[in-house]
Design a protein around this motif. Sequence first.
Motif, PDB file in Angstrom:
ATOM      1  N   THR A 259       4.782  -8.404   6.079  1.00  0.00           N
ATOM      2  CA  THR A 259       4.587  -7.785   4.764  1.00  0.00           C
ATOM      3  C   THR A 259       3.265  -7.033   4.716  1.00  0.00           C
ATOM      4  O   THR A 259       3.197  -5.895   4.216  1.00  0.00           O
ATOM      5  CB  THR A 259       4.632  -8.869   3.659  1.00  0.00           C
TER       6      THR A 259
ATOM      7  N   GLU B 119       3.567  -3.808   6.722  1.00  0.00           N
ATOM      8  CA  GLU B 119       4.305  -2.751   6.013  1.00  0.00           C
ATOM      9  C   GLU B 119       3.457  -2.117   4.909  1.00  0.00           C
ATOM     10  O   GLU B 119       3.455  -0.898   4.745  1.00  0.00           O
ATOM     11  CB  GLU B 119       5.608  -3.309   5.422  1.00  0.00           C
ATOM     12  N   ARG B 120       2.735  -2.935   4.156  1.00  0.00           N
ATOM     13  CA  ARG B 120       1.888  -2.385   3.088  1.00  0.00           C
ATOM     14  C   ARG B 120       0.762  -1.535   3.668  1.00  0.00           C
ATOM     15  O   ARG B 120       0.468  -0.447   3.153  1.00  0.00           O
ATOM     16  CB  ARG B 120       1.308  -3.503   2.229  1.00  0.00           C
TER      17      ARG B 120
ATOM     18  N   ARG C 165       0.754   0.012   6.519  1.00  0.00           N
ATOM     19  CA  ARG C 165       1.336   1.216   7.111  1.00  0.00           C
ATOM     20  C   ARG C 165       1.612   2.273   6.038  1.00  0.00           C
ATOM     21  O   ARG C 165       1.350   3.456   6.228  1.00  0.00           O
ATOM     22  CB  ARG C 165       2.632   0.860   7.850  1.00  0.00           C
ATOM     23  N   LYS C 166       2.094   1.826   4.874  1.00  0.00           N
ATOM     24  CA  LYS C 166       2.426   2.758   3.799  1.00  0.00           C
ATOM     25  C   LYS C 166       1.198   3.173   2.987  1.00  0.00           C
ATOM     26  O   LYS C 166       1.051   4.337   2.623  1.00  0.00           O
ATOM     27  CB  LYS C 166       3.455   2.125   2.852  1.00  0.00           C
ATOM     28  N   GLU C 167       0.341   2.217   2.653  1.00  0.00           N
ATOM     29  CA  GLU C 167      -0.749   2.478   1.715  1.00  0.00           C
ATOM     30  C   GLU C 167      -2.102   2.712   2.373  1.00  0.00           C
ATOM     31  O   GLU C 167      -3.023   3.218   1.731  1.00  0.00           O
ATOM     32  CB  GLU C 167      -0.853   1.312   0.728  1.00  0.00           C
TER      33      GLU C 167
ATOM     34  N   ARG D 164      -3.040   4.783   4.626  1.00  0.00           N
ATOM     35  CA  ARG D 164      -3.367   6.168   4.986  1.00  0.00           C
ATOM     36  C   ARG D 164      -3.276   7.126   3.802  1.00  0.00           C
ATOM     37  O   ARG D 164      -3.315   8.343   3.986  1.00  0.00           O
ATOM     38  CB  ARG D 164      -2.426   6.626   6.093  1.00  0.00           C
ATOM     39  N   VAL D 165      -3.142   6.606   2.619  1.00  0.00           N
ATOM     40  CA  VAL D 165      -2.965   7.458   1.435  1.00  0.00           C
ATOM     41  C   VAL D 165      -4.118   8.445   1.274  1.00  0.00           C
ATOM     42  O   VAL D 165      -3.914   9.628   0.967  1.00  0.00           O
ATOM     43  CB  VAL D 165      -2.796   6.580   0.160  1.00  0.00           C
TER      44      VAL D 165
END
Length: 164
Positions: A52, A55-56, A58-60, A62-63
Amino acid sequence: MAWDEWERLKASAAERNATGTRLNGVPVDHVAEGDLHVSQTDLAAVGNEAHTLYERLRKEGRVAVPTTDRAAGDLSGQGFALGGALKHVSNRWEKQLGSLLDACAHISNHMDVSGRIHQDDDHWIRRSMSSINTLDQGFDESYAPAGAKNPAYAEKDAKGKDGN
């Protein structure tokens, strides 16, 4: 620790024979559990949390990178040294984020197989310890009275029980 406390602890240990060593087995009440106990449920929970987090991140994680890189480019284009410093920070962030993602993936993958590996180790140790005990019985004359068969070599009946 005070001297009188040390003496009291030594006396307490001597009363319960806590200094004895057992090399050929474990007490019968501990055989079912063993010293190694790994719950696959607990390991799976740790693995799921690591996944978890992966995944977070990886998504958040590099914002802000595209915005930061654009700002670094604009500042550098206008001749500000801060642009190069900001680009350096962005590159370091990417590198550290990659290391953290790798660590989370490693933990998640490791927890998937740890339960099985430790269970296999536990079975191997239990088999090794029981074979040492059987071997010891075979060489120890005190296991059988003079003239009697050593029960370690007793023949098994059809149900696998000793025939003696």
